[in-house]
Structures are given as structure tokens and as C-alpha cells.
Design a protein around this motif. Structure first.
Motif, PDB file in Angstrom:
ATOM      1  N   GLY A  14     -30.218 -18.129  27.155  1.00 36.08           N
ATOM      2  CA  GLY A  14     -30.043 -18.498  28.562  1.00 36.08           C
ATOM      3  C   GLY A  14     -29.593 -19.921  28.807  1.00 36.08           C
ATOM      4  O   GLY A  14     -29.441 -20.315  29.965  1.00 36.08           O
ATOM      5  N   SER A  39     -32.359 -25.083  21.451  1.00 39.06           N
ATOM      6  CA  SER A  39     -32.278 -26.506  21.787  1.00 39.06           C
ATOM      7  C   SER A  39     -33.018 -26.806  23.092  1.00 39.06           C
ATOM      8  O   SER A  39     -32.610 -26.342  24.167  1.00 39.06           O
ATOM      9  CB  SER A  39     -30.806 -26.920  21.919  1.00 39.06           C
ATOM     10  N   ASP A  62     -36.005 -19.941  17.773  1.00 38.69           N
ATOM     11  CA  ASP A  62     -34.866 -19.301  17.112  1.00 38.69           C
ATOM     12  C   ASP A  62     -35.196 -17.816  17.042  1.00 38.69           C
ATOM     13  O   ASP A  62     -36.165 -17.425  16.380  1.00 38.69           O
ATOM     14  CB  ASP A  62     -34.688 -19.901  15.705  1.00 38.69           C
ATOM     15  N   ALA A  64     -34.069 -15.455  15.516  1.00 44.51           N
ATOM     16  CA  ALA A  64     -33.965 -14.815  14.198  1.00 44.51           C
ATOM     17  C   ALA A  64     -35.174 -15.147  13.314  1.00 44.51           C
ATOM     18  O   ALA A  64     -35.266 -14.675  12.190  1.00 44.51           O
ATOM     19  CB  ALA A  64     -32.663 -15.239  13.524  1.00 44.51           C
ATOM     20  N   SER A  90     -25.170 -15.906  16.615  1.00 47.61           N
ATOM     21  CA  SER A  90     -24.257 -16.792  15.892  1.00 47.61           C
ATOM     22  C   SER A  90     -23.307 -15.864  15.155  1.00 47.61           C
ATOM     23  O   SER A  90     -23.756 -15.049  14.342  1.00 47.61           O
ATOM     24  CB  SER A  90     -25.005 -17.658  14.876  1.00 47.61           C
ATOM     25  N   VAL A  91     -22.024 -15.979  15.452  1.00 47.52           N
ATOM     26  CA  VAL A  91     -21.076 -15.041  14.854  1.00 47.52           C
ATOM     27  C   VAL A  91     -20.024 -15.790  14.039  1.00 47.52           C
ATOM     28  O   VAL A  91     -19.807 -16.987  14.226  1.00 47.52           O
ATOM     29  CB  VAL A  91     -20.405 -14.160  15.936  1.00 47.52           C
ATOM     30  N   LYS A 111     -27.027 -11.652  14.990  1.00 52.12           N
ATOM     31  CA  LYS A 111     -26.497 -10.714  16.004  1.00 52.12           C
ATOM     32  C   LYS A 111     -27.273  -9.380  16.031  1.00 52.12           C
ATOM     33  O   LYS A 111     -27.606  -8.883  17.108  1.00 52.12           O
ATOM     34  CB  LYS A 111     -25.024 -10.443  15.708  1.00 52.12           C
TER      35      LYS A 111
HETATM   36  N1  LIG Z   1     -17.707 -15.214  24.933  1.00 45.49           N
HETATM   37  C1  LIG Z   1     -16.973 -14.235  24.391  1.00 45.49           C
HETATM   38  O1  LIG Z   1     -15.725 -14.290  24.358  1.00 45.49           O
HETATM   39  C2  LIG Z   1     -17.661 -13.021  23.805  1.00 45.49           C
HETATM   40  C3  LIG Z   1     -16.871 -11.938  23.405  1.00 45.49           C
HETATM   41  C4  LIG Z   1     -17.486 -10.822  22.865  1.00 45.49           C
HETATM   42  C5  LIG Z   1     -18.864 -10.779  22.704  1.00 45.49           C
HETATM   43  N2  LIG Z   1     -19.605 -11.862  23.101  1.00 45.49           N
HETATM   44  C6  LIG Z   1     -21.046 -11.795  22.899  1.00 45.49           C
HETATM   45  O2  LIG Z   1     -21.700 -12.088  24.112  1.00 45.49           O
HETATM   46  C7  LIG Z   1     -22.945 -12.758  23.867  1.00 45.49           C
HETATM   47  C8  LIG Z   1     -23.026 -14.035  24.674  1.00 45.49           C
HETATM   48  O3  LIG Z   1     -21.959 -14.891  24.294  1.00 45.49           O
HETATM   49  P1  LIG Z   1     -21.698 -16.290  25.012  1.00 45.49           P
HETATM   50  O4  LIG Z   1     -20.226 -16.445  25.054  1.00 45.49           O
HETATM   51  O5  LIG Z   1     -22.499 -16.404  26.251  1.00 45.49           O
HETATM   52  O6  LIG Z   1     -22.293 -17.293  23.894  1.00 45.49           O
HETATM   53  P2  LIG Z   1     -22.716 -18.833  24.029  1.00 45.49           P
HETATM   54  O7  LIG Z   1     -22.135 -19.479  25.225  1.00 45.49           O
HETATM   55  O8  LIG Z   1     -22.404 -19.438  22.685  1.00 45.49           O
HETATM   56  O9  LIG Z   1     -24.302 -18.773  24.228  1.00 45.49           O
HETATM   57  C9  LIG Z   1     -25.141 -18.397  23.192  1.00 45.49           C
HETATM   58  C10 LIG Z   1     -26.572 -18.703  23.613  1.00 45.49           C
HETATM   59  O10 LIG Z   1     -27.455 -18.188  22.629  1.00 45.49           O
HETATM   60  C11 LIG Z   1     -28.313 -19.236  22.144  1.00 45.49           C
HETATM   61  N3  LIG Z   1     -28.572 -18.937  20.740  1.00 45.49           N
HETATM   62  C12 LIG Z   1     -27.668 -18.798  19.739  1.00 45.49           C
HETATM   63  N4  LIG Z   1     -28.287 -18.518  18.589  1.00 45.49           N
HETATM   64  C13 LIG Z   1     -29.627 -18.468  18.872  1.00 45.49           C
HETATM   65  C14 LIG Z   1     -30.781 -18.221  18.099  1.00 45.49           C
HETATM   66  N5  LIG Z   1     -30.712 -17.997  16.763  1.00 45.49           N
HETATM   67  N6  LIG Z   1     -31.997 -18.207  18.716  1.00 45.49           N
HETATM   68  C15 LIG Z   1     -32.094 -18.456  20.052  1.00 45.49           C
HETATM   69  N7  LIG Z   1     -31.017 -18.706  20.834  1.00 45.49           N
HETATM   70  C16 LIG Z   1     -29.813 -18.714  20.248  1.00 45.49           C
HETATM   71  C17 LIG Z   1     -27.514 -20.511  22.388  1.00 45.49           C
HETATM   72  O11 LIG Z   1     -28.321 -21.673  22.505  1.00 45.49           O
HETATM   73  P3  LIG Z   1     -28.699 -22.587  21.214  1.00 45.49           P
HETATM   74  O12 LIG Z   1     -27.438 -22.664  20.378  1.00 45.49           O
HETATM   75  O13 LIG Z   1     -29.108 -23.900  21.795  1.00 45.49           O
HETATM   76  O14 LIG Z   1     -29.793 -21.878  20.524  1.00 45.49           O
HETATM   77  C18 LIG Z   1     -26.882 -20.181  23.733  1.00 45.49           C
HETATM   78  O15 LIG Z   1     -27.836 -20.344  24.772  1.00 45.49           O
HETATM   79  C19 LIG Z   1     -22.999 -12.979  22.348  1.00 45.49           C
HETATM   80  O16 LIG Z   1     -23.786 -11.987  21.765  1.00 45.49           O
HETATM   81  C20 LIG Z   1     -21.554 -12.831  21.915  1.00 45.49           C
HETATM   82  O17 LIG Z   1     -21.442 -12.388  20.558  1.00 45.49           O
HETATM   83  C21 LIG Z   1     -19.049 -12.972  23.645  1.00 45.49           C
END
Ligand SMILES: NC(=O)c1ccc[n+]([C@@H]2O[C@H](COP(=O)([O-])OP(=O)(O)OC[C@H]3O[C@@H](n4cnc5c(N)ncnc54)[C@H](OP(=O)(O)O)[C@@H]3O)[C@@H](O)[C@H]2O)c1
Length: 249
Positions: A14, A39, A62, A64, A90-91, A111
Motif C-alpha cells: 500500500g 519501508s 516483508d 515473504a 518483486s519481479v 509474487k
Molecule cells: N505496474 C505494472 O505495469 C504492472 C503490470 C502487471 C502486473 N503488475 C502487478 O501489479 C501489482 C502491483 O504493482 P505496482 O505497479 O503497484 O508495484 P509498485 O508500485 O512497485 O508497488 C509495490 C508495493 O509492494 C511493496 N512490496 C514489494 N515487495 C514487498 C515485500 N516483500 N513485502 C511487503 N511489501 C512489499 C512495495 O513497498 P516496499 O518496496 O517499500 O516494500 C510497494 O508498496 C504487482 O503484483 C505487479 O506484479 C503491475
């Protein structure tokens, strides 16, 4: 319009992108929102960005790491959450033969296994009648070069969604959103100029002529979270990515 007064929603992921946009929408409709991520600084910035901070909580973990998740959830009341939304991930992508296996396993740990463990840990905290929204991506069914493993991870999340809808119903509903390309911080690691070119090229290849905005995906999260007759469903929010035209001769 929906009135979410009295409801509590946990957004794992979030602090950024689609998770933050979804939290903002739920919050604007009266819900108390709990933002989770790794964070504390990013979470606090997100909390301030939502305003009316008395109805915005943050938890650092985290997703995971099961120990961290259990410890963080223990601060919350049992049965106190109406909606769980998991966008965190994290992808990674790269050539099939070259990507280190350890990197690919780490992606699945985030993921797929991250979402799996998060749902399992959250079950006692979810109110009967509540909902879960997971996130995959268009690559699950429309592959891209250098994305074989990421597509497989997305497909695994979709299969998990259907299995959980069956197993957790009727107490809980479980749905999944499969976004196409959306302008979020996820793409920040790509240098700005290349990133804009990528957005432009992808957008112009889509029937809608542009990439998506996080607020548009948030609308689908709200639909999935609040529609009582919807479960086990994967919603494509992709600007028509699935029906893109083949290259013309
Ligand atoms: N944006 C696109 O183009 C796109 C396309 C296809 C699918 N998706 C999917 O849609 C979803 C959302 O994407 P988004 O674009 O909103 O990503 P984003 O802006 O990178 O946001 C990811 C969020 O997840 C948190 N996070 C990441 N790893 C974490 C962990 N291990 N534990 C707890 N929190 C974690 C991050 O905060 P911290 O890093 O501070 O933990 C951040 O708040 C993802 O599953 C992504 O694979 C996105």
C-alpha cells in the motif's frame, strides 16, 4: 457510490503504485485503511499523502517472511479486517537460459509464495463475508519474450485465486486482477527516457492507445472487493492487451 464506513482494509503493497491508489479510493469512501510494506519511510509518506491520518494505519513487514507477517498481524484484532488486497511483489525478467535460478526462485518467493503465505496468515484476521484481491498480470496468458518465468508466476497466482475461492467460500470471496502495463513506481528502475519510450510504444500498440493509470486499476479492486456475487474471477485491466492486433504484413 459505495459507502465503506466502518470497514477496514489491509493493503499489502500500500505504499506505492496500485496498492496506494486502491487505498486512497477505499479511504475516500470511508474505510479505515492499513498500509503494509517493507519501508517505514515510504509507508509514512503514503499515510500523509492520504490525509485524515486518523483512519490510516501502517505496518512494516516483508510479506515473504512468515515470521515478520505473523508478528505484524498479531497487533491487529482477530476478525477485524474486511478486505485484504495484496499488490506487493518483486519481479524480474530476462532471457530464459541466462537468468540465475536463485533470482527466479526469489521472484516466486515474492509474487506467488508471498501472496500464498500472506493469505494463510491473514485468515484469522479476516471477517466472515470479507474478501481477498490478489494480483497477477497479463503475462499469465499473453507471454512476452524474456518473461517466461514471470508469466508462470502470474499464472500460479491466478490458479491460487480459483482454488482459494472454492476452499475459502462462502466465508470469504477471492478474486484476482491481471493488469497490463500501468504507470507506477514499479518501472522506476528503467531510466526515465527509456521508460517513457516503453510506455509510449506499449500504449500505442493497445486498442485504448495508452498505458493504464493506477487509479483505473483501483476501481477494479473496489469492484472485486465489494461485489458479493463475484469470486474465483480474474479481471483483465489491460487496455485491450489480450486482443492486440498481430503485426500487419
Ligand atoms: N505496474 C505494472 O505495469 C504492472 C503490470 C502487471 C502486473 N503488475 C502487478 O501489479 C501489482 C502491483 O504493482 P505496482 O505497479 O503497484 O508495484 P509498485 O508500485 O512497485 O508497488 C509495490 C508495493 O509492494 C511493496 N512490496 C514489494 N515487495 C514487498 C515485500 N516483500 N513485502 C511487503 N511489501 C512489499 C512495495 O513497498 P516496499 O518496496 O517499500 O516494500 C510497494 O508498496 C504487482 O503484483 C505487479 O506484479 C503491475
Amino acid at each position: 457510490m459505495h459507502d465503506l464506513s466502518g470497514r477496514r482494509a489491509l493493503f499489502v503493497g500500500g505504499s506505492s503504485g496500485i496498492g496506494l491508489a486502491s487505498a486512497r479510493l477505499f479511504h475516500s469512501l470511508g474505510a479505515t485503511v492499513i498500509l503494509a510494506g517493507r519501508s517505514a519511510a515510504r509507508l509514512e509518506a503514503a499515510r500523509q499523502a492520504l490525509g485524515n491520518t486518523s483512519s490510516v494505519e501502517t505496518v512494516v513487514f516483508d510479506f515473504a517472511q512468515t515470521g515478520q507477517v505473523d508478528e505484524a498481524l498479531a497487533q491487529l484484532p482477530l476478525g477485524g479486517i474486511d478486505h485484504l488486497v495484496i499488490t506487493a511483489a518483486s519481479v524480474t525478467h530476462g532471457p530464459f537460459s541466462e537468468q540465475p535460478l536463485a533470482e527466479l526462485r526469489a521472484m516466486f518467493d515474492s509474487k506467488f509464495w508471498g501472496a500464498y503465505g500472506m493469505v494463510r496468515a491473514a485468515l484469522p484476521y479476516l471477517r466472515a463475508g470479507g474478501s481477498i484481491v490478489l494480483f497477477s498480470g497479463v503475462l499469465s496468458r499473453r507471454p512476452g519474450i524474456n518473461c517466461a518465468a514471470l508469466g508462470a508466476a502470474c499464472a500460479a497466482v491466478e490458479a491460487l485465486t480459483r482454488g482459494l475461492a472454492l476452499e475459502l467460500g462462502p466465508r470469504l470471496r477471492v478474486n484476482c486482477i491481471a493488469p497490463g502495463m500501468v504507470r507506477t513506481e514499479l518501472h522506476d528502475r528503467v531510466p526515465a527516457e527509456r521508460r517513457e519510450a516503453m510506455f509510449e510504444k506499449t500504449g500505442s500498440s493497445l486498442p485504448v492507445g495508452r498505458i493504464g493509470q493506477p487509479e483505473e486499476i483501483a476501481e477494479a479492486v473496489l469492484l472485486a472487493a465489494t461485489t458479493g456475487y463475484m469470486t474465483g474471477h480474474v479481471l483483465d485491466l489491460d487496455g485491450g492487451h489480450m486482443v492486440r492486433q498481430y503485426a500487419t504484413r
